[in-house]
Design a protein around this motif. Structure first.
Motif, PDB file in Angstrom:
ATOM      1  N   LEU A   1       0.817  -1.212   0.000  1.00  0.00           N
ATOM      2  CA  LEU A   1       0.000   0.000   0.000  1.00  0.00           C
ATOM      3  C   LEU A   1       0.856   1.270   0.000  1.00  0.00           C
ATOM      4  CD1 LEU A   1      -2.534  -1.127   2.749  1.00  0.00           C
ATOM      5  CD2 LEU A   1      -3.000  -1.029   0.301  1.00  0.00           C
ATOM      6  N   VAL A   2       2.093   1.130   0.461  1.00  0.00           N
ATOM      7  CA  VAL A   2       2.963   2.305   0.631  1.00  0.00           C
ATOM      8  C   VAL A   2       3.585   2.749  -0.688  1.00  0.00           C
ATOM      9  CG1 VAL A   2       5.019   3.175   1.801  1.00  0.00           C
ATOM     10  CG2 VAL A   2       3.440   1.684   3.028  1.00  0.00           C
ATOM     11  N   ASN A   3       3.810   1.807  -1.593  1.00  0.00           N
ATOM     12  CA  ASN A   3       4.488   2.114  -2.856  1.00  0.00           C
ATOM     13  C   ASN A   3       5.903   2.640  -2.592  1.00  0.00           C
ATOM     14  OD1 ASN A   3       4.908   2.415  -5.607  1.00  0.00           O
ATOM     15  ND2 ASN A   3       3.960   4.432  -5.690  1.00  0.00           N
ATOM     16  N   VAL A   4       6.697   1.781  -1.972  1.00  0.00           N
ATOM     17  CA  VAL A   4       8.074   2.135  -1.601  1.00  0.00           C
ATOM     18  C   VAL A   4       8.897   2.426  -2.858  1.00  0.00           C
ATOM     19  CG1 VAL A   4      10.173   1.269  -0.491  1.00  0.00           C
ATOM     20  CG2 VAL A   4       7.924   0.737   0.497  1.00  0.00           C
ATOM     21  N   GLN A   5       9.704   3.478  -2.795  1.00  0.00           N
ATOM     22  CA  GLN A   5      10.517   3.903  -3.931  1.00  0.00           C
ATOM     23  C   GLN A   5      11.998   3.571  -3.696  1.00  0.00           C
ATOM     24  OE1 GLN A   5       8.954   5.611  -6.737  1.00  0.00           O
ATOM     25  NE2 GLN A   5       7.233   4.713  -5.612  1.00  0.00           N
ATOM     26  N   ASP A   6      12.749   3.451  -4.781  1.00  0.00           N
ATOM     27  CA  ASP A   6      14.190   3.222  -4.680  1.00  0.00           C
ATOM     28  C   ASP A   6      14.879   4.412  -4.009  1.00  0.00           C
ATOM     29  OD1 ASP A   6      13.960   0.781  -5.921  1.00  0.00           O
ATOM     30  OD2 ASP A   6      14.633   1.494  -7.886  1.00  0.00           O
ATOM     31  N   GLY A   7      15.939   4.088  -3.272  1.00  0.00           N
ATOM     32  CA  GLY A   7      16.762   5.142  -2.676  1.00  0.00           C
ATOM     33  C   GLY A   7      16.193   5.788  -1.434  1.00  0.00           C
ATOM     34  N   TRP A   8      15.124   5.223  -0.896  1.00  0.00           N
ATOM     35  CA  TRP A   8      14.515   5.825   0.292  1.00  0.00           C
ATOM     36  C   TRP A   8      15.362   5.569   1.541  1.00  0.00           C
ATOM     37  CZ3 TRP A   8       8.460   5.087   0.630  1.00  0.00           C
ATOM     38  CH2 TRP A   8       7.840   6.020  -0.216  1.00  0.00           C
ATOM     39  N   THR A   9      15.243   6.475   2.488  1.00  0.00           N
ATOM     40  CA  THR A   9      15.761   6.282   3.841  1.00  0.00           C
ATOM     41  C   THR A   9      14.566   5.990   4.727  1.00  0.00           C
ATOM     42  OG1 THR A   9      17.552   7.848   3.411  1.00  0.00           O
ATOM     43  CG2 THR A   9      17.099   7.320   5.713  1.00  0.00           C
ATOM     44  N   MET A  10      14.571   4.824   5.404  1.00  0.00           N
ATOM     45  CA  MET A  10      13.376   4.359   6.109  1.00  0.00           C
ATOM     46  C   MET A  10      13.711   3.948   7.537  1.00  0.00           C
ATOM     47  SD  MET A  10      11.697   2.151   2.964  1.00  0.00           S
ATOM     48  CE  MET A  10      13.239   1.437   2.370  1.00  0.00           C
ATOM     49  N   LEU A  11      12.696   3.993   8.372  1.00  0.00           N
ATOM     50  CA  LEU A  11      12.834   3.644   9.788  1.00  0.00           C
ATOM     51  C   LEU A  11      11.699   2.720  10.196  1.00  0.00           C
ATOM     52  CD1 LEU A  11      13.894   4.042  12.753  1.00  0.00           C
ATOM     53  CD2 LEU A  11      12.417   6.076  12.856  1.00  0.00           C
ATOM     54  N   ASP A  12      12.060   1.608  10.850  1.00  0.00           N
ATOM     55  CA  ASP A  12      11.057   0.721  11.445  1.00  0.00           C
ATOM     56  C   ASP A  12      11.138   0.869  12.959  1.00  0.00           C
ATOM     57  OD1 ASP A  12       9.035  -1.257  11.502  1.00  0.00           O
ATOM     58  OD2 ASP A  12      10.533  -2.809  11.891  1.00  0.00           O
ATOM     59  N   VAL A  13      10.070   1.410  13.551  1.00  0.00           N
ATOM     60  CA  VAL A  13      10.028   1.635  15.001  1.00  0.00           C
ATOM     61  C   VAL A  13       9.404   0.409  15.664  1.00  0.00           C
ATOM     62  CG1 VAL A  13       9.229   3.131  16.854  1.00  0.00           C
ATOM     63  CG2 VAL A  13       9.774   4.123  14.623  1.00  0.00           C
ATOM     64  N   GLY A  14      10.119  -0.141  16.658  1.00  0.00           N
ATOM     65  CA  GLY A  14       9.695  -1.402  17.245  1.00  0.00           C
ATOM     66  C   GLY A  14      10.053  -2.531  16.297  1.00  0.00           C
ATOM     67  N   CYS A  15      11.328  -2.566  15.903  1.00  0.00           N
ATOM     68  CA  CYS A  15      11.738  -3.429  14.786  1.00  0.00           C
ATOM     69  C   CYS A  15      11.772  -4.906  15.138  1.00  0.00           C
ATOM     70  CB  CYS A  15      13.090  -2.987  14.231  1.00  0.00           C
ATOM     71  SG  CYS A  15      14.470  -3.125  15.398  1.00  0.00           S
ATOM     72  N   GLY A  16      11.633  -5.242  16.432  1.00  0.00           N
ATOM     73  CA  GLY A  16      11.547  -6.645  16.815  1.00  0.00           C
ATOM     74  C   GLY A  16      12.701  -7.456  16.266  1.00  0.00           C
TER      75      GLY A  16
ATOM     76  N   GLY B   1      16.469   0.693  12.209  1.00  0.00           N
ATOM     77  CA  GLY B   1      15.525   0.036  13.103  1.00  0.00           C
ATOM     78  C   GLY B   1      15.795   0.466  14.526  1.00  0.00           C
ATOM     79  N   ILE B   2      14.739   0.587  15.304  1.00  0.00           N
ATOM     80  CA  ILE B   2      14.906   0.909  16.721  1.00  0.00           C
ATOM     81  C   ILE B   2      13.931   0.063  17.534  1.00  0.00           C
ATOM     82  CG2 ILE B   2      13.259   2.863  16.651  1.00  0.00           C
ATOM     83  CD1 ILE B   2      15.183   4.285  18.667  1.00  0.00           C
ATOM     84  N   ASP B   3      14.396  -0.415  18.682  1.00  0.00           N
ATOM     85  CA  ASP B   3      13.542  -1.210  19.556  1.00  0.00           C
ATOM     86  C   ASP B   3      13.985  -0.994  20.989  1.00  0.00           C
ATOM     87  OD1 ASP B   3      11.555  -3.835  18.845  1.00  0.00           O
ATOM     88  OD2 ASP B   3      12.313  -3.733  20.901  1.00  0.00           O
ATOM     89  N   ILE B   4      13.021  -1.071  21.895  1.00  0.00           N
ATOM     90  CA  ILE B   4      13.309  -0.838  23.308  1.00  0.00           C
ATOM     91  C   ILE B   4      14.007  -2.040  23.940  1.00  0.00           C
ATOM     92  CG2 ILE B   4      11.133  -1.702  24.291  1.00  0.00           C
ATOM     93  CD1 ILE B   4      11.143   1.047  25.904  1.00  0.00           C
ATOM     94  N   SER B   5      13.886  -3.201  23.278  1.00  0.00           N
ATOM     95  CA  SER B   5      14.416  -4.453  23.819  1.00  0.00           C
ATOM     96  C   SER B   5      15.819  -4.739  23.303  1.00  0.00           C
ATOM     97  CB  SER B   5      13.486  -5.615  23.442  1.00  0.00           C
ATOM     98  OG  SER B   5      14.174  -6.847  23.442  1.00  0.00           O
TER      99      SER B   5
ATOM    100  N   THR C   1      19.336   0.333  16.461  1.00  0.00           N
ATOM    101  CA  THR C   1      19.628   1.040  17.710  1.00  0.00           C
ATOM    102  C   THR C   1      18.614   0.644  18.781  1.00  0.00           C
ATOM    103  OG1 THR C   1      20.399   2.936  16.418  1.00  0.00           O
ATOM    104  CG2 THR C   1      19.875   3.359  18.726  1.00  0.00           C
ATOM    105  N   GLN C   2      19.069   0.618  20.022  1.00  0.00           N
ATOM    106  CA  GLN C   2      18.128   0.427  21.137  1.00  0.00           C
ATOM    107  C   GLN C   2      17.615   1.795  21.573  1.00  0.00           C
ATOM    108  OE1 GLN C   2      19.714  -1.715  24.488  1.00  0.00           O
ATOM    109  NE2 GLN C   2      17.731  -1.869  25.515  1.00  0.00           N
ATOM    110  N   GLY C   3      16.293   1.900  21.738  1.00  0.00           N
ATOM    111  CA  GLY C   3      15.718   3.170  22.150  1.00  0.00           C
ATOM    112  C   GLY C   3      14.198   3.129  22.100  1.00  0.00           C
ATOM    113  N   SER C   4      13.590   4.263  22.409  1.00  0.00           N
ATOM    114  CA  SER C   4      12.139   4.343  22.553  1.00  0.00           C
ATOM    115  C   SER C   4      11.519   5.244  21.494  1.00  0.00           C
ATOM    116  CB  SER C   4      11.807   4.905  23.945  1.00  0.00           C
ATOM    117  OG  SER C   4      10.460   5.291  24.022  1.00  0.00           O
ATOM    118  N   ALA C   5      10.280   4.927  21.142  1.00  0.00           N
ATOM    119  CA  ALA C   5       9.526   5.770  20.209  1.00  0.00           C
ATOM    120  C   ALA C   5       9.289   7.167  20.766  1.00  0.00           C
ATOM    121  CB  ALA C   5       8.188   5.113  19.883  1.00  0.00           C
ATOM    122  N   GLU C   6       9.366   7.300  22.078  1.00  0.00           N
ATOM    123  CA  GLU C   6       9.139   8.608  22.720  1.00  0.00           C
ATOM    124  C   GLU C   6      10.259   9.594  22.442  1.00  0.00           C
ATOM    125  OE1 GLU C   6       7.012   9.233  26.819  1.00  0.00           O
ATOM    126  OE2 GLU C   6       8.278   7.466  26.915  1.00  0.00           O
TER     127      GLU C   6
END
Length: 203
Positions: A40-55, A74-78, A100-105
């Motif tokens: 649904l996002v239609n991801v494009q080439d060359g993007w810089t992306m972040l997954d919060v709570g990357c598990g 990617g960032i996750d609190i665990s 990286t380890q860290g919080s969405a806050e």
């Protein structure tokens, strides 16, 4: 029931051997939701992306596959999640993937850094959700997209009594929260049985 509850309580912050088992479980069971949502996002080439709570790091891998020459963070609190996500993406770690380890806050990234931020099955555990959404908005580029993907779509879900510290939201509630945080072009997409992707754009 005790062991099952202990297992599912690893959803929020996986720790130890049970947490490692949960990360493997999540990597595979979240695949259908994530693959559908990313279309649904239609991801494009060359993007810089972040997954919060990357598990366990599979969403990072899926984002990389969809975007040539991408940079994916990617960032996750665990700590357990960060270790697993780094292992899963070891070949491109610190070249195209940064975990990286860290919080969405308090996201440790510069303003207007990302074309896309994703949150797969994780907003249930974000503290002070409106503040977290402002953080996501801060790190997005103008025109950047935020995609929330959830399977629990009932605010009275039985899961909240099984998983400690979990808050369930309806897609409509999440859309309203995105609107209130200043996102535009907010949309709800649904797929049976209970998948939902809620998207917004930074003006």
């Amino acid at each position: 029931m005790g062991l099952l509850k202990s297992f599912f309580n690893q959803c929020a912050r996986p720790e130890g051997s049970l947490g490692r088992a949960m990360l493997c479980f999540m990597n595979y069971t979240h695949a259908p939701l994530t693959n559908w949502g990313l279309k649904l996002v239609n991801v494009q080439d060359g993007w810089t992306m972040l997954d919060v709570g990357c598990g366990g790091g599979f969403t990072i891998r899926r984002l990389l596959k969809r975007s040539k020459d991408a940079q994916v963070y990617g960032i996750d609190i665990s700590e357990e999640s960060v270790t697993k996500a780094r292992q899963v993406n070891a070949e491109v770690l610190d070249k195209q993937v940064y975990v990286t380890q860290g919080s969405a806050e308090q996201l440790p990234y510069n303003d207007e850094m990302f074309d896309l931020v994703t949150a797969v099955e994780t907003v249930y555990f974000w503290p002070n959700l409106p503040d977290c959404l402002q953080e996501v908005r801060r790190v997005l580029k103008p025109g950047g997209k935020f995609a929330i993907m959830v399977e629990v779509v009932d605010s009275d879900s039985k899961w909240t009594s099984i998983v400690d510290g979990m808050t369930a939201y309806t897609p409509e509630q999440l859309k309203t929260l995105l609107d209130d945080a200043g996102f535009i072009q907010t949309e709800i997409h649904r797929k049976k049985p209970t998948y939902a992707t809620i998207m917004g754009v930074k003006a």
